[in-house]
Write an enzyme that holds these catalytic residues in place. Structure first.
Site, short mmCIF file in Angstrom:
data_model
loop_
_atom_site.label_atom_id
_atom_site.label_comp_id
_atom_site.label_asym_id
_atom_site.label_seq_id
_atom_site.Cartn_x
_atom_site.Cartn_y
_atom_site.Cartn_z
CE LYS A 169 -4.02 -2.05 2.27
NZ LYS A 169 -4.97 -1.95 3.40
CG HIS A 172 -0.34 7.22 4.35
ND1 HIS A 172 -0.08 7.88 5.52
CD2 HIS A 172 -0.90 6.03 4.70
CE1 HIS A 172 -0.47 7.14 6.54
NE2 HIS A 172 -0.96 6.01 6.07
CG HIS A 175 3.06 5.20 6.47
ND1 HIS A 175 2.29 4.83 5.41
CD2 HIS A 175 2.57 4.54 7.54
CE1 HIS A 175 1.37 3.96 5.81
NE2 HIS A 175 1.52 3.77 7.11
#
Length: 697
Positions: A169, A172, A175
């Site tokens: 994933k 983003h 993070h």
């Protein structure tokens, strides 16, 4: 496991200690902070005058925000002096304060006493201390001891969990912030002498891995997986969702139809068969079955999952290294054993904490008025499967058993405030008060407007690439100087990474901020590239001076009498206090604000405190001051996780300096105007001398 930092040299005070009504001064003769010597000295002199214990005075001597308020300040009411008497007592204590070789007579300002250090002894003490301790100046390993009076009891241990991306994933904005802030906090506690364990808790378990396995069979490429595992896994995950999403929509539509048929009393057998058929043939059902095999320990299923995980971690390591980030352990949801989660569920049930709710298991925190806002926490689904919260409970207990930590920080976005509040409260209700008291959520606001040039999906590599490319574009605007840069891509990458990290740390953690390539790569204001410029310039001065370490050690520091030199020394003296205060604030901006303030002072000093061309002894003294400033700037930048650039002696004019030279050219006019306005309000001189130095005008 992280290695303990080397024991630092101590600075031995030559000050005598005197017995006072409060006993010996709390500051021992050995200290890692020069200002502590002054705290000790002031508290001993003031104790008999104020008739207060020296320790109480010592603890309340605070560093000041601006030099016009002194080097240390004391609020008289803080010593339990009645408000009505505070002004009179301040005046009395100030008048009766004994003569000192180290500090001036205190200045009385209402209910405050302002203490100004005498320049000569401070200059000698601070510069010698920095030149001796080098990278250890500002650190204090005693703070990390379990018992300062008995070092044999060892260090306190802290786990810092940060970054924690989900495999396959996007990496983003949350993070990114977690990575930068968490890396800084790990460095900070290490500087304070703690045994630091850096942990990355990966999102590496769940039905999505069954979906990934199916996707790899359909769309996978061995070559792409080896080259870019994170990007390729995400790409095939997106592709298979293009199939699964319409399937799920069809199933949902049929279930809605079933619900309406049931309400109308119609025959539902055919609809139920259609739903069963759709679910049986769906990609998501295949994913569920695959994940079931993983949970049951199927070796083939786990082998594929492990390969995805291992390749992703290897790629993450390479990317993290660009940010000066490393981990001691890569943990993850997959490593929380089912037995631990079952044990936690049993404890919750036995203690009457959990309850059944329509087949699911919840902890109802609304029953207690004190925790009503925490709501109802779901710990097990109706189908018996565990949740993120359940795994976090099991993982927290596991870590405490394995590492016996004294503190554990979860660095995660403020969006998870309730999750962590529920986690900590449930741990307490389960009887794990010892754990609940040692865990803390380090939250932060969101990054807004962060997207790649090619779309909205954002991986860490994409973020760093975009900023590096932007820096590279700026550098290419001056073709002549660009040709002189030895490694323009690496230079742009270094400056770009600094730009990203400094923009993230500029405000308080909890504040949201707008991700702006234009602003972070600009010199209009305090930016990462400006810090790199300041460090590179000090390195250049060192090279041009041509002095040795022995020259600096024998410098006559009494020659540093200019106000610029005195104030710079005062700023350098406060660095250890800044580090210690940051342990309380846990805010990167505490360090960053100090570094910008100190570099502003440096930029105003270069015309006044010239090194090249000065008399030999003056040259040595000033170079000792600049080397001390460079060391503190270097220490501060590394504490933040930055990689300070230096001018290479063997590369002619030096690629970093040239890069800064042309980078400044693009934005200089606006930057000068703003600096003049800022510096006129902070008693810092204009930056004309900087313009001369970089040769733009």
């Amino acid at each position: 496991m992280s290695q303990p930092p080397a024991e630092q040299a101590t600075n031995k005070s030559v000050l005598p200690t005197r017995q006072t009504n409060g006993g010996h001064s709390p500051a021992a003769l050995e200290t890692t902070n020069p200002v502590d010597i002054y705290r000790s000295h002031i508290s001993e002199l003031l104790s008999p005058v104020a008739e207060k214990p020296a320790k109480d005075i010592y603890d309340r001597l605070a560093w000041t925000q601006t030099f016009d308020k002194g080097d240390l300040g004391l609020a008289v009411p803080s010593l339990r002096v009645p408000p009505k008497e505070a002004s009179a007592k301040a005046a009395e204590w100030g008048a009766n304060f004994p003569t000192s070789d180290l500090v001036e007579k205190p200045v009385v300002s209402g209910t405050f006493l302002q203490f100004f250090f005498k320049p000569q002894p401070l200059t000698k003490l601070v510069i010698r201390s920095i030149l001796q301790k080098k990278k250890l100046y500002g650190t204090n390993p005693k703070l990390g001891l379990r018992d300062e009076s008995d070092p044999s009891k060892g260090k306190k241990r802290i786990i810092v969990e940060f970054s924690s991306p989900n495999i396959a994933k996007p990496f983003h904005a949350g993070h990114l912030r977690s990575t930068i802030i968490g890396g800084f906090l790990a460095n900070l506690y290490e500087a304070a002498g703690w045994d630091v364990i850096r942990m990355n808790y990966l999102g590496d378990w769940g039905r999505q891995f069954g979906l990934l396995a199916e996707a790899y069979q359909m769309y996978g490429s061995e070559e792409k997986l080896q080259t870019d595992p994170i990007g390729h896994l995400f790409d095939i995950y997106v592709e298979i969702n293009k199939i699964s999403k319409p399937e799920e929509d069809d199933i949902k539509a049929k279930k809605d139809e079933l619900e309406q048929a049931e309400k109308g009393g119609k025959d539902t057998a055919s609809i139920e068969k259609e739903i069963e058929s759709l679910e049986r043939k769906s990609v998501n059902e295949k994913a569920r079955q695959y994940f079931k095999r993983m949970e049951d320990g199927d070796e083939d299923a786990l082998a594929i999952w492990k390969r995805f995980r291992d390749l992703s971690i290897e790629r993450y390591k390479k990317t993290y290294s660009r940010l000066n980030i490393h981990y001691d352990y890569y943990s993850g949801e997959s490593l929380v054993e089912r037995e631990r989660m079952e044990r936690a569920a049993k404890q919750l049930e036995e203690k009457g904490v959990s309850e059944d709710s329509k087949g699911a298991v919840i902890v109802d925190l609304t029953k207690d008025p004190k925790t009503k806002k925490l709501g109802k926490a779901l710990v097990r689904k109706r189908d018996g499967s565990s949740l993120y919260l359940t795994r976090d409970i099991g993982e927290a207990v596991k870590r405490y058993e394995l590492y016996s930590f004294d503190k554990m920080l979860y660095v995660a976005a403020s969006q998870q405030d309730q999750h962590f509040a529920q986690l900590f409260k449930i741990l307490e209700l389960m009887g794990h008060q010892d754990i609940a008291q040692k865990v803390q959520h380090i939250n932060f606001g969101m990054v807004q407007g962060m997207s790649t040039r090619k779309g909205t999906v954002k991986f860490l590599d994409d973020i760093l690439r975009d900023v590096g490319e932007k820096m590279h574009e700026v550098m290419q605007k001056n073709e002549t100087k660009y040709q002189q840069v030895d490694d323009p891509e690496q230079t742009a990458d270094t400056l770009g990474i600094t730009a990203v990290m400094v923009q993230d740390m500029t405000g308080k953690r909890i504040n949201n901020y707008e991700f702006s390539l234009e602003r972070m790569t600009s010199f209009e204001g305090d930016t990462g590239p400006y810090l790199q410029y300041a460090h590179a310039r000090l390195c250049s001065i060192t090279r041009k001076a041509g002095l040795t370490a022995e020259d600096l050690e024998t410098a006559d520091l009494s020659l540093l009498q200019e106000s610029h030199a005195v104030n710079l020394v005062r700023a350098l003296a406060s660095w250890p206090d800044v580090v210690q205060n940051t342990l309380k604030t846990q805010e990167p901006v505490t360090v960053l604000a100090y570094l910008f303030k100190m570099t502003h002072m440096l930029s105003s000093s270069y015309d006044v405190l010239k090194v090249v061309g000065s008399e030999p002894e003056v040259k040595k003294a000033r170079m000792a001051l600049y080397e001390a400033a460079r060391q503190v700037l270097n220490n501060g930048m590394k504490l933040l996780g930055l990689n300070p650039v230096e001018r290479s002696v063997h590369n002619g004019p030096g690629h970093i300096i040239i890069a800064f030279q042309q980078l400044f050219g693009a934005f200089l006019e606006g930057w000068i105007s703003r600096r003049h306005a800022e510096e006129s309000n902070t008693s810092v001189r204009p930056v004309t001398q900087m313009v001369k130095w970089i040769g733009v005008r």
